[in-house]
Design a protein around this motif. Structure first.
Motif, mmCIF file in Angstrom:
data_model
loop_
_atom_site.group_PDB
_atom_site.id
_atom_site.type_symbol
_atom_site.label_atom_id
_atom_site.label_comp_id
_atom_site.label_asym_id
_atom_site.label_seq_id
_atom_site.Cartn_x
_atom_site.Cartn_y
_atom_site.Cartn_z
ATOM 1 N N ASP A 96 0.815 -1.186 0.026
ATOM 2 C CA ASP A 96 0.041 0.203 0.036
ATOM 3 C C ASP A 96 0.955 1.268 -0.086
ATOM 4 O O ASP A 96 1.760 1.384 1.026
ATOM 5 N N SER A 98 0.324 3.951 1.130
ATOM 6 C CA SER A 98 0.101 4.749 2.200
ATOM 7 C C SER A 98 1.123 4.357 3.263
ATOM 8 O O SER A 98 1.360 4.982 4.482
ATOM 9 N N SER B 96 -5.494 10.201 2.844
ATOM 10 C CA SER B 96 -6.523 9.065 2.794
ATOM 11 C C SER B 96 -6.386 8.355 1.465
ATOM 12 O O SER B 96 -6.286 8.910 0.633
ATOM 13 N N HIS B 97 -6.044 7.115 1.874
ATOM 14 C CA HIS B 97 -6.100 6.041 0.577
ATOM 15 C C HIS B 97 -4.771 6.396 -0.480
ATOM 16 O O HIS B 97 -4.969 6.176 -1.686
ATOM 17 N N ARG B 118 -5.177 6.855 -4.858
ATOM 18 C CA ARG B 118 -5.693 5.788 -5.769
ATOM 19 C C ARG B 118 -6.490 6.219 -7.095
ATOM 20 O O ARG B 118 -7.419 6.926 -6.690
#
Lengths: 176, 188
Positions: A96, A98, B96-97, B118
């Motif tokens: 990910d 993040s 966020s994301h 994303r």
């Protein structure tokens, strides 16, 4: 009667295959339960050669997650210029994005990449032939590091240097 | 049931059933086909900023970093900071994301905010197309691939006569096979 006999032979064959598989799985489980060494990036940088081919847990701060495919990330310790590459395994299709900035603990196999003049020449040839921008950021990094690699080889007094990284990472957790 | 009727039913029903999958794989296929031009999974934004540096930029602490973030509108997004090089400050942001960072030149105060998010819809479609899900999806996508082969072959025999496979259909099919072969000869 003939059919029953044939069925018995097939069953016996399958049973023995199953037993062999179970035995193999038990052996593998025994191997996995052996204690996995836990290191941080700073320690890994000094001791990586001792763990080549072995599974370890490595903790560090995620400095970068590859923007194309996210199958690789880089961990840093106290020296932000010394980064350890981590490649995802089959169970983690991608990391990910993040995770950047988080402290994570990854589990994977230590691999050694031997960099000698032959390797550098292949890298240069590959970069000349590959005009793809898919990994433009990685290519740029490679270009700037080639000079550094040659300098390090010269400074080492040998004909190569080793870079250690983590591959087959199938498990990780966020520590902070 | 006649073979021709079965062929039409099979082509029709597989076509209906896999319409969604065909659109997903086609759109993500176009997206993944243009990796040179864009990142199909992430939207990357870069915004230049100029910050007011603390008096003693040689000993920046967390409070100074948080003040810098507040000045550039990222007040509640602090994650971590470090110094990648001498006179460079990098601050990781909570996004966020996605992810984000601020890179500041500690001599001039110039810098930029980079954020990754994303790409909606495409990120999910690419996830499926690349088989990142694995497990059951591997089997389902294999079944889809086999169904496309059935769709292609069954489609050859839908029409009869001069517009069917014995007429113009044959020429179009041959042309459709020749083009990738020529491309292989040219580029492989």
């Amino acid at each position: 009667m003939k059919k029953l006999f044939l069925l018995m032979i097939i069953s016996a064959f399958l049973f023995s295959c199953g037993n062999n598989e179970n035995k193999t799985k038990k052996e593998q489980t025994n191997q996995v339960t052996q204690e996995i060494v836990k290191l941080n990036v700073d320690t890994f940088l000094t001791k990586a050669s001792e763990y080549v081919g072995k599974e370890i847990e490595l903790t560090g701060t995620v400095n970068h997650v590859c923007k194309h495919g996210a199958k690789r990330l880089k961990l840093m310790g106290t020296d932000p210029e010394e980064l350890i590459k981590v490649e995802s395994g089959d169970k983690i299709e991608k990391f990910d994005v993040s995770l950047e900035g988080n402290e994570v603990c990854v589990k994977g196999i230590v691999k050694e990449l031997i960099i000698d003049e032959e390797y550098i020449a292949q890298l240069e040839s590959k970069m000349k032939n590959d005009d793809s921008k898919e990994h433009a950021d990685d290519h740029h990094e490679d270009l700037s590091k080639i000079k550094e690699m040659r300098a390090k080889i010269k400074a080492s007094g040998t004909d190569h240097i080793s870079i250690y990284y983590i591959t087959d990472c199938n498990e990780y957790k966020v520590v902070e | 049931m006649k073979l021709r009727k079965l062929n039409i039913i099979l082509h029709r029903d597989l076509g209906y059933f896999f319409t969604g999958m065909i659109i997903i794989y086609s759109l993500s296929g176009i997206a993944l086909n243009h990796l040179n031009e864009w990142n199909p999974d992430l939207i990357i934004t870069k915004q230049e900023v100029k910050v007011k540096l603390p008096e003693n930029s040689a000993s920046i602490n967390k409070q100074d970093v948080e003040k810098i973030l507040a000045d550039i509108g990222e007040k509640d997004n602090y994650k971590k900071y470090y110094f990648p090089k001498k006179n460079t400050l990098k601050i990781f942001l909570k996004v966020s994301h996605g992810s984000g960072s601020v890179n500041i030149d500690l001599k001039t105060g110039n810098g930029y905010i980079e954020k990754l998010a994303r790409r909606p819809i495409f990120n999910e479609m690419n996830f499926l197309h690349r088989n990142n899900a694995r497990k059951l999806w591997t089997w389902y996508s294999d079944i889809f691939a086999l169904s496309l082969i059935i769709l292609a072959i069954s489609g050859l025999f839908i029409l009869k006569g001069k517009k069917g496979i014995k007429g113009r259909g044959a020429w179009l099919t041959i042309a459709g096979i020749l083009i990738p072969l020529i491309m292989l000869l040219l580029y492989y």
